[in-house]
Design a protein around this motif. Structure first.
Motif, PDB file in Angstrom:
ATOM      1  N   UNK A  41      21.908  51.519  49.677  1.00 14.79           N
ATOM      2  CA  UNK A  41      23.139  50.771  49.457  1.00 14.79           C
ATOM      3  C   UNK A  41      24.252  51.789  49.239  1.00 14.79           C
ATOM      4  N   UNK A  42      25.211  51.797  50.123  1.00 18.69           N
ATOM      5  CA  UNK A  42      26.360  52.680  49.982  1.00 18.69           C
ATOM      6  C   UNK A  42      27.416  51.931  49.173  1.00 18.69           C
ATOM      7  N   UNK A  43      27.755  52.472  48.023  1.00 18.48           N
ATOM      8  CA  UNK A  43      28.642  51.790  47.089  1.00 18.48           C
ATOM      9  C   UNK A  43      29.990  51.421  47.712  1.00 18.48           C
ATOM     10  N   UNK A  44      30.604  52.327  48.426  1.00 23.65           N
ATOM     11  CA  UNK A  44      31.929  52.045  49.002  1.00 23.65           C
ATOM     12  C   UNK A  44      31.854  50.926  50.046  1.00 23.65           C
ATOM     13  N   UNK A  45      30.785  50.896  50.836  1.00 24.12           N
ATOM     14  CA  UNK A  45      30.626  49.819  51.828  1.00 24.12           C
ATOM     15  C   UNK A  45      30.412  48.473  51.144  1.00 24.12           C
ATOM     16  N   UNK A  46      29.627  48.457  50.056  1.00 22.10           N
ATOM     17  CA  UNK A  46      29.390  47.221  49.332  1.00 22.10           C
ATOM     18  C   UNK A  46      30.684  46.701  48.718  1.00 22.10           C
ATOM     19  N   UNK A  47      31.453  47.578  48.116  1.00 25.80           N
ATOM     20  CA  UNK A  47      32.742  47.176  47.539  1.00 25.80           C
ATOM     21  C   UNK A  47      33.670  46.619  48.617  1.00 25.80           C
ATOM     22  N   UNK A  48      33.713  47.281  49.759  1.00 22.81           N
ATOM     23  CA  UNK A  48      34.570  46.820  50.860  1.00 22.81           C
ATOM     24  C   UNK A  48      34.120  45.459  51.383  1.00 22.81           C
ATOM     25  N   UNK A  49      32.823  45.256  51.508  1.00 20.76           N
ATOM     26  CA  UNK A  49      32.303  43.963  51.991  1.00 20.76           C
ATOM     27  C   UNK A  49      32.646  42.833  51.026  1.00 20.76           C
ATOM     28  N   UNK A  50      32.541  43.106  49.741  1.00 15.56           N
ATOM     29  CA  UNK A  50      32.882  42.086  48.750  1.00 15.56           C
ATOM     30  C   UNK A  50      34.374  41.788  48.759  1.00 15.56           C
ATOM     31  N   UNK A  51      35.194  42.806  48.929  1.00 18.09           N
ATOM     32  CA  UNK A  51      36.643  42.590  49.010  1.00 18.09           C
ATOM     33  C   UNK A  51      37.015  41.815  50.265  1.00 18.09           C
ATOM     34  N   UNK A  52      36.350  42.131  51.365  1.00 16.95           N
ATOM     35  CA  UNK A  52      36.598  41.437  52.631  1.00 16.95           C
ATOM     36  C   UNK A  52      36.241  39.956  52.495  1.00 16.95           C
ATOM     37  N   UNK A  53      35.145  39.663  51.847  1.00 14.02           N
ATOM     38  CA  UNK A  53      34.724  38.285  51.662  1.00 14.02           C
ATOM     39  C   UNK A  53      35.710  37.472  50.869  1.00 14.02           C
ATOM     40  N   UNK A  54      36.408  38.091  49.917  1.00 11.22           N
ATOM     41  CA  UNK A  54      37.413  37.404  49.105  1.00 11.22           C
ATOM     42  C   UNK A  54      38.627  37.061  49.944  1.00 11.22           C
ATOM     43  N   UNK A  55      38.963  37.919  50.920  1.00 13.70           N
ATOM     44  CA  UNK A  55      40.150  37.688  51.755  1.00 13.70           C
ATOM     45  C   UNK A  55      39.942  36.587  52.781  1.00 13.70           C
ATOM     46  N   UNK A  56      38.697  36.211  53.068  1.00 14.61           N
ATOM     47  CA  UNK A  56      38.436  35.209  54.111  1.00 14.61           C
ATOM     48  C   UNK A  56      38.921  33.867  53.710  1.00 14.61           C
TER      49      UNK A  56
END
Length: 110
Positions: free
Chosen positions: A95-110
């Motif tokens: 699990x790459x921390x920066x990718x996980x953070x980005x995915x969670x942020x992206x999901x909020x913007x949807x």
């Protein structure tokens, strides 16, 4: 690992295999799912990253074991640990921390 149904859930995760160690009362729907098994050192590493990120972002998460569910074992046994975000496979093995953070942020913007 215990499995409890907390209401709405991602479609990739069977209802009878849902648990959220961060929210035992089921007040929120976990956005992150870690699929692994006991004794898996990569799962231990993934769990620490997920704990840190979920705490920082106030996001619920749950952990499921392939030993408790033949369907999960069939689907993910060669890839554990597997991380799902909002019910979709996000990462496996690491699990790459920066990718996980980005995915969670992206999901909020949807």
């Amino acid at each position: 690992m215990q499995a409890n149904d907390h209401g709405d859930r991602p479609t990739d995760v069977p209802a009878d295999r849902v648990s959220d160690p961060n929210d035992p009362q089921g007040r929120s729907e976990p956005r992150i799912t870690l699929v692994g098994k006991p004794g898996c050192h990569l799962c231990d590493d993934a769990r620490e990253v997920i704990r840190r990120v979920s705490h920082d972002l106030d996001v619920g998460w749950r952990e499921l074991s392939i030993l408790d569910d033949p369907e999960l074992a069939s689907r993910y046994a060669e890839q554990i640990p597997v991380t799902l975000v909002d019910g979709r496979q996000h990462d496996y093995w690491r699990v790459e921390e920066s990718r996980l953070r980005a995915a969670l942020a992206e999901g909020v913007r949807r």
